[in-house]
Design an enzyme around this catalytic site. Structure first.
Site, PDB file in Angstrom:
ATOM      1  CG  ASP A 116      -9.971  44.447  12.647  1.00 31.49           C
ATOM      2  OD1 ASP A 116     -11.019  43.774  12.666  1.00 31.49           O
ATOM      3  OD2 ASP A 116      -9.066  44.332  13.495  1.00 31.49           O
ATOM      4  CE  LYS A 151     -10.875  40.801  13.414  1.00 31.39           C
ATOM      5  NZ  LYS A 151     -11.054  41.744  14.528  1.00 31.39           N
ATOM      6  CD  GLU A 191     -13.341  44.905  17.836  1.00 32.82           C
ATOM      7  OE1 GLU A 191     -13.780  45.528  18.824  1.00 32.82           O
ATOM      8  OE2 GLU A 191     -12.132  44.829  17.570  1.00 32.82           O
ATOM      9  CD  GLU A 234      -9.605  39.766  21.596  1.00 34.44           C
ATOM     10  OE1 GLU A 234      -9.970  40.196  20.480  1.00 34.44           O
ATOM     11  OE2 GLU A 234      -8.721  40.307  22.282  1.00 34.44           O
TER      12      GLU A 234
HETATM   13  O1  KIV Z   1      -6.905  43.586  15.496  1.00 33.48           O
HETATM   14  C1  KIV Z   1      -6.555  42.436  15.763  1.00 33.48           C
HETATM   15  O2  KIV Z   1      -5.376  42.078  15.703  1.00 33.48           O
HETATM   16  C2  KIV Z   1      -7.586  41.494  16.155  1.00 33.48           C
HETATM   17  C3  KIV Z   1      -7.129  40.173  16.703  1.00 33.48           C
HETATM   18  C4  KIV Z   1      -6.731  40.317  18.110  1.00 33.48           C
HETATM   19  C5  KIV Z   1      -8.174  39.133  16.553  1.00 33.48           C
HETATM   20  O3  KIV Z   1      -8.744  41.776  16.063  1.00 33.48           O
END
Ligand code: KIV
Length: 272
Positions: free
Chosen positions: A91, A119, A121, A188
């Site tokens: 992330d 990833k 958002e 999500e």
């Molecule tokens: O940070 C995380 O665990 C997520 C998931 C909820 C998809 O982004």
């Protein structure tokens, strides 16, 4: 204690694209340390996410906003040592992709620690960042729908895309992000029919969490899978350890087989 190895053929981004084409569902779980990464990857989970949910489940904050790039980098380093061939996604935390240079530097930190994809958002506005990152050889997953880094703007952890205009906007934005080079879309907390429409509209795989059973893959947070996080779980959560005689390994394999057979998420985990 002995250090083991249970390495399987490594999963790549091509594996995941091929699974979408062949309509074979894949699974994802978060992991934040060596042992959970070892268990998750050696029990058939294709993708491990080192998510900024670590802010809540590891650090005890009430949101993911305090998480830093260094936090994700540290946990990625631990996970990489335990990984037995799953595809590793990291992330990009809150405000780590606000200008081009900083974005690339932050991606580089995470990729050097072992991430194979980042990833981010957001919605259509991510197209510019997606193009930039992909041009530098880094695969991107775009996380849409309920984006927890924007919890204050969204006014809480709420289902997104419930009215037809919002739903159409999300479909259009997912197509824009695919066009910009995103290799995966993560959805999500969206209604089941919207999850299905976006999955149908895209060539790239769609991973769902609270997005119904029709997405190409499912993701869960490790602590939710095992019922470890205190408080009332979200509707889309299932505790796979409860009633499981095979312990933690059994909970992981039950999750994997339930997703692959289309049994999870069940209607009680979905939004209409
Ligand atoms: O940070 C995380 O665990 C997520 C998931 C909820 C998809 O982004």
């Amino acid at each position: 204690m002995s250090v083991q190895s249970d390495q399987r053929k490594p999963v790549t981004i091509n594996t995941l694209h091929k699974m979408k084409q062949q309509k074979e569902k894949f699974t994802c779980l978060t992991a934040y340390d060596y042992c959970s990464a070892y268990s998750v990857s050696s029990n058939g989970v294709e993708v491990i996410l080192v998510g900024d949910s670590l802010g809540m489940v590891i650090q005890g904050h009430d949101s993911s906003l305090p998480v830093t790039v260094d936090d994700v980098a540290y946990h990625m380093r631990c996970v990489k040592r335990g990984n037995q061939g799953s595809f590793l996604m990291a992330d990009m935390p809150f405000m780590s992709y606000h200008d081009h240079n900083q974005t690339l530097e932050n991606c580089a930190v995470l990729m050097r620690e072992g991430a194979q994809m980042v990833k981010l958002e957001g919605g259509g506005w991510l197209a510019d960042f997606t193009r930039l990152i992909v041009q530098h050889g880094i695969p991107v997953c775009a996380h849409m729908g309920l984006t927890p880094q924007s919890v204050n703007h969204l006014g809480g952890y709420r289902v997104q895309g419930r009215n037809p205009e919002q739903a159409q906007e999300m479909i259009d934005e997912a197509l824009i992000l695919q066009e910009a080079g995103a290799d995966i879309i993560l959805l999500e907390c969206v209604p089941t029919d919207l999850g299905a429409k976006i999955t149908d509209a895209l060539d790239v795989p769609v991973i769902g969490i609270g997005a119904g059973p029709d997405t190409d893959a499912q993701i869960m947070v490790w602590h939710d899978l095992l019922g470890l996080y205190p408080g009332r779980p979200a509707k889309f959560v299932k505790n796979f350890l409860a009633g499981e005689s095979g312990g933690i390994q059994g909970a992981i394999t039950s999750y994997v087989s339930a997703v692959k057979q289309g049994l999870f998420p069940a209607p009680e985990h979905c939004y209409t």
